[in-house]
Design an enzyme around this catalytic site. Sequence first.
Site, PDB file in Angstrom:
ATOM      1  N   ASP A  43      -8.895  -4.376 -36.322  1.00 60.39           N
ATOM      2  CA  ASP A  43      -9.383  -4.581 -34.951  1.00 60.39           C
ATOM      3  C   ASP A  43     -10.762  -3.987 -34.705  1.00 60.39           C
ATOM      4  OD1 ASP A  43      -7.210  -6.007 -34.158  1.00 60.39           O
ATOM      5  OD2 ASP A  43      -6.123  -4.254 -33.376  1.00 60.39           O
ATOM      6  N   THR A  62      -5.886   0.469 -49.181  1.00 63.30           N
ATOM      7  CA  THR A  62      -6.168   1.862 -49.548  1.00 63.30           C
ATOM      8  C   THR A  62      -7.683   2.093 -49.520  1.00 63.30           C
ATOM      9  OG1 THR A  62      -4.332   1.690 -51.104  1.00 63.30           O
ATOM     10  CG2 THR A  62      -5.714   3.641 -51.285  1.00 63.30           C
ATOM     11  N   ASP A  68     -12.284   4.958 -45.838  1.00 67.39           N
ATOM     12  CA  ASP A  68     -13.329   5.640 -46.616  1.00 67.39           C
ATOM     13  C   ASP A  68     -14.573   4.769 -46.721  1.00 67.39           C
ATOM     14  OD1 ASP A  68     -11.593   7.751 -46.978  1.00 67.39           O
ATOM     15  OD2 ASP A  68     -10.823   6.967 -48.886  1.00 67.39           O
TER      16      ASP A  68
HETATM   17  O1  RIB Z   1      -8.210   7.255 -48.496  1.00 64.73           O
HETATM   18  C1  RIB Z   1      -7.689   6.821 -49.716  1.00 64.73           C
HETATM   19  C2  RIB Z   1      -7.533   7.959 -50.662  1.00 64.73           C
HETATM   20  O2  RIB Z   1      -6.570   8.838 -50.158  1.00 64.73           O
HETATM   21  C3  RIB Z   1      -7.052   7.572 -52.037  1.00 64.73           C
HETATM   22  O3  RIB Z   1      -8.094   7.261 -52.928  1.00 64.73           O
HETATM   23  C4  RIB Z   1      -6.223   8.770 -52.474  1.00 64.73           C
HETATM   24  O4  RIB Z   1      -6.834   9.533 -53.468  1.00 64.73           O
HETATM   25  C5  RIB Z   1      -6.002   9.570 -51.202  1.00 64.73           C
HETATM   26  O5  RIB Z   1      -6.664  10.754 -51.244  1.00 64.73           O
HETATM   27 NA    NA Z   2     -10.260  -2.046 -52.289  1.00 67.35          NA
END
Ligand code: RIB
Ligand code: NA
EC number: 2.7.1.15
Length: 297
Positions: free
Chosen positions: A212, A236, A240
Site C-alpha cells: 500500500d 523478505t 530493507d
Molecule cells: O529484513 C529481512 C532480514 O531479517 C533477513 O535478511 C534476515 O536476516 C532477518 O534479519
Molecule cells: Na527479493
Amino acid sequence: MPEKITVVGSINMDLVTSTERMPEQGETILGEDFSVIPGGKGANQAVAAAKLGADVHFVGRVGSDVFGGRLTTHMKEQGVSARDLQPVPDEPSGTASIILAEQDNRIIVVPGANLAVTPEVVAAHEDVIADSDILLLQLEIPVESVTKAAELAARHDTTVILNPAPVQHLPKALLDNVDYFTPNEHELLHLFQNEADPSIYRSRCIMTKGADGVLFTQDNKEKHIPGYPVEPVDTTGAGDTFNGALAAALTRQYPLADACRWANAASALSVQKMGAQGGMPERQDVDAFLKDQVERQ
Ligand code: RIB
Ligand code: NA
C-alpha cells in the site's frame, strides 16, 4: 563523489527453506528448496543503497566461522566498504532461519556476532559517522549501540534514519536523535500503544504499509505515497530495500515524497525475486520502472 551513507548494523546468513506448508508440532515434512544467502537488516539496507549508486560504509561484526568470510566477501562484491566489518573470535555469525510457506513466513534470528557491536565499538567509529551524510540504523544490534550511534550522528549533524525492526522498546535518548523514523504499521502500534503520540519526538515518521506504500505528515497534512501492486515471489527484506533506497534518494536531495515514491518502486522490484537481497534494483531499473508506471496511467 556520491554522498556517504554509513550503516551501523547487523549482518546474517539467511538459511531459507521453502515449503508448501508449515509442519505441525512434532511433525516432519519434506520441503521444496533450501538456500544459504546473505541477509541481515543492516547488510540488506547497505546493499540496497550501494546498488542504487550510493557510497556506503558498513560497521558490523561477523563470526570467525565459514559464514563470516562469505558474508564479508559478499559485501565487498556488492560495492559496500567493509573495512569496519570485522570477525570476532568464538562467536557464530548471525543467522536467520527462514521458513517460506505460502501465506506464512516465519523467521528466527540468532544475533551471534552482531551482539559484539557494542557502544564501545560504535564510539571507535565516530569519525566515520561524522563524515557521513546519513546514518542508517535498525534494531538487530544492541539497542544501547544504536542509541550511541544516533548520539554521535546528532553531535556531527549527520542525518539519522532509524528503521525500528525487529520492534522493541526504544529509549527516549534514541528517539530524540532520530530524523526519519520508518516503522511498519505493526511496529508503530507496538511502540506507541502505551506511550504518547510519536509526533512529540522530533523525528519525521514515515509509516510503511507494504504494497500500500507509505504514509507521512507534511505541513500538518497526511500524505499517502502509493505502492506498486506486483506479484511477489518473496517479501523478505522488502522493508530493507525501502530503507536503503530512501537513504540513497535523500543523499541525492530528492524531496521526501519523491524519495518515498522511488523507494516504493525499488521495494516492488525486489520482492519479485527470491532472497532479501535478490531483486534489489540498480538506479536505472528504478527509473525505468517508474517511467513504465507513468505510461500505464
Ligand atoms: O529484513 C529481512 C532480514 O531479517 C533477513 O535478511 C534476515 O536476516 C532477518 O534479519
Ligand atoms: Na527479493
